[in-house]
Design an enzyme around this catalytic site. Structure first.
Site, PDB file in Angstrom:
ATOM      1  N   TYR A 183     -42.724 117.396 -13.714  1.00 34.56           N
ATOM      2  CA  TYR A 183     -41.777 117.476 -14.832  1.00 34.56           C
ATOM      3  C   TYR A 183     -41.524 116.120 -15.455  1.00 34.56           C
ATOM      4  CZ  TYR A 183     -40.650 122.154 -13.025  1.00 34.56           C
ATOM      5  OH  TYR A 183     -40.694 123.443 -12.588  1.00 34.56           O
ATOM      6  N   LYS A 214     -25.391 120.368  17.242  1.00 32.70           N
ATOM      7  CA  LYS A 214     -24.772 120.926  16.023  1.00 32.70           C
ATOM      8  C   LYS A 214     -25.817 121.046  14.920  1.00 32.70           C
ATOM      9  CE  LYS A 214     -23.401 116.266  14.567  1.00 32.70           C
ATOM     10  NZ  LYS A 214     -22.303 115.281  14.551  1.00 32.70           N
ATOM     11  N   MET A 244     -38.727 121.986  -6.841  1.00 39.94           N
ATOM     12  CA  MET A 244     -38.029 122.783  -5.835  1.00 39.94           C
ATOM     13  C   MET A 244     -38.958 123.201  -4.695  1.00 39.94           C
ATOM     14  SD  MET A 244     -35.906 126.362  -6.194  1.00 39.94           S
ATOM     15  CE  MET A 244     -34.797 125.739  -7.440  1.00 39.94           C
ATOM     16  N   ARG A 266     -10.892 110.604  10.611  1.00 42.41           N
ATOM     17  CA  ARG A 266     -11.450 111.904  10.266  1.00 42.41           C
ATOM     18  C   ARG A 266     -10.678 112.923  11.093  1.00 42.41           C
ATOM     19  NH1 ARG A 266     -17.954 112.107  10.594  1.00 42.41           N
ATOM     20  NH2 ARG A 266     -17.389 112.930  12.629  1.00 42.41           N
TER      21      ARG A 266
HETATM   22  C1  LIG Z   1     -22.700 114.239  15.470  1.00 44.03           C
HETATM   23  C2  LIG Z   1     -21.828 113.735  16.533  1.00 44.03           C
HETATM   24  C3  LIG Z   1     -22.349 112.968  17.582  1.00 44.03           C
HETATM   25  C4  LIG Z   1     -23.781 112.481  17.624  1.00 44.03           C
HETATM   26  O1  LIG Z   1     -23.864 111.307  16.860  1.00 44.03           O
HETATM   27  P1  LIG Z   1     -25.219 110.419  16.834  1.00 44.03           P
HETATM   28  O2  LIG Z   1     -24.797 109.195  16.113  1.00 44.03           O
HETATM   29  O3  LIG Z   1     -26.218 111.235  16.080  1.00 44.03           O
HETATM   30  O4  LIG Z   1     -25.600 110.200  18.219  1.00 44.03           O
HETATM   31  C5  LIG Z   1     -21.493 112.609  18.613  1.00 44.03           C
HETATM   32  N1  LIG Z   1     -20.204 112.980  18.604  1.00 44.03           N
HETATM   33  C6  LIG Z   1     -19.658 113.701  17.582  1.00 44.03           C
HETATM   34  C7  LIG Z   1     -18.225 114.052  17.622  1.00 44.03           C
HETATM   35  C8  LIG Z   1     -20.445 114.090  16.519  1.00 44.03           C
HETATM   36  O5  LIG Z   1     -19.907 114.790  15.512  1.00 44.03           O
END
Ligand SMILES: *Cc1c(COP(=O)(O)O)cnc(C)c1O
Length: 379
Positions: free
Chosen positions: A265, A34, A313, A132
């Site tokens: 800055y 992802k 930046m 979640r």
């Molecule tokens: C991001 C994610 C992972 C990976 O998590 P890590 O702690 O980086 O290994 C696994 N499962 C889901 C559902 C995630 O959103």
């Protein structure tokens, strides 16, 4: 046009990390790619991970899943977060498994599958304590019942049941066994309703490496895939993970300044002695957080040199003392190439008060990605 900074991705490290975790966990892994592979490039990471034996790919959105398909990656893929009005037909047609957490989405999946005339492969997500996504409490039996109904009518097949852990990176956390118990109960309910999932998964990187009862059929690994110790160590952790990303740039200006010189800055920083300042062409738009002020360092001239003053930046300033630095000298912002004592992404995360995930995914679009040890090269 060459970029001002470069994130060099070692695909051999990705491959090695897949093997390391699969061996330690004793299960196959899902490579979680992802957010563009945590900033490393989703398709390149996916190919390296699959080449090393990863069985599944995990992404968040439908767009990410379809981008992998467009890049020619056909391996089993799961996505898990959708618009309220998501068009599931494209995912089903592309052979992507849909992670489903609500009856609303499940109905849309079944409708799309019916229209397509092809069953959707579904993996139902239970909320076992993260609060979640996923279905919790009374919502779970309802989701399961709908899934069974759609399965019987032939519009879906429930391939998997899964959930996500809240704090597996905390050694000995009592929440992990609580979540395992809740997950086993969710599985019992699913099977009791007639579902027969053959892919059950719960563990993330930290759990894959530390909590055997979370491993089931598959471990979904993000952080460990990219070579970052999920327990917060600044090295490769107990199993010897290897950092995949090295963030590099070059010095683009150098000046000798007297004591009492204000830098950047504010200025928040004033030199306390005559010294040499080196300018680096990357700043917070490139992913170096302003919140690291007063703590960050980079590898330059064979040592760690502090970043001084506010990160801007597009640029930041490094105090190199009396080192003979010139324009064009190479800089490692973080990474572990050439066994230098360069800072790690975990240190940058600490300096910023955040986690390594946020640093990696925050590396900006101006930073070019380059790849070492791709399929055609020997690792
Ligand atoms: C991001 C994610 C992972 C990976 O998590 P890590 O702690 O980086 O290994 C696994 N499962 C889901 C559902 C995630 O959103």
């Amino acid at each position: 046009m060459a970029a001002l900074a470069e994130a060099e991705i070692d695909l051999a490290a990705i491959a090695r990390n897949v093997r390391t975790v699969a061996t330690a966990a004793g299960t196959p892994v899902m490579a979680v790619v992802k957010a563009d592979g945590f900033g490393h490039g989703a398709a390149a990471v996916a190919r390296a991970a699959l080449g090393a034996g990863a069985r599944w790919l995990g992404v968040t959105s439908a767009a990410e899943a379809l981008a992998l398909r467009s890049a020619g990656v056909t391996a089993p893929t799961l996505s898990w977060l959708y618009r309220p009005d998501e068009d599931f037909a494209a995912l089903i047609a592309a052979g992507v498994d849909v992670g489903v957490s609500t009856p609303v989405h499940l109905r849309a999946v079944a409708d799309a599958a019916r229209r397509l005339g092809a069953p959707a492969m579904v993996q139902l997500k239970a909320d076992t304590g993260l609060s979640r996504n996923g279905a919790a409490g009374e919502d779970w039996p309802e989701l399961v019942a709908w899934a069974r109904k759609y399965e019987v009518e032939g519009s879906i097949r429930v391939r998997g049941v899964w959930s996500h852990l809240a704090d597996a990176d905390v050694p000995g956390s009592p929440a992990v066994p609580r979540q395992v118990a809740a997950f086993e109960e969710a599985l019992r309910i699913a099977r009791g309703a007639g579902l027969d999932p053959d892919l059950v998964h719960l563990a993330n990187s930290a759990a894959a490496l530390s909590a055997p009862r979370t491993r089931f059929d598959l471990c979904r690994i993000g952080l460990a895939l990219y070579g970052v110790d999920p327990f917060g160590g600044t090295g490769g952790g107990a199993v010897g993970l290897r950092a995949a990303m090295t963030l590099r740039t070059t010095v683009v200006n150098v000046k000798r300044v007297p004591a009492g010189t204000g830098v950047s800055y504010g200025p928040d920083h004033v030199t306390s002695r005559p010294t040499t300042l080196a300018l680096l062409p990357l700043g917070y738009a490139d992913g170096l957080p302003r919140a690291t002020e007063g703590r960050a360092a980079v590898w330059l001239a064979g040592r760690r040199c502090p970043v001084v003053g506010r990160v801007a930046m597009d640029q930041c300033v490094v105090d190199v003392g009396d080192a003979p630095v010139t324009i064009g000298d190479p800089v490692v912002v973080f990474g572990r190439r050439c066994d230098s004592a360069a800072p790690t992404v975990t240190e940058w995360a600490r300096w910023a008060g955040t986690n390594p995930h946020e640093i990696l995914t925050g590396i900006g679009a101006r930073v070019a990605r380059s790849y070492l040890h791709g399929e055609t090269e020997k690792s």
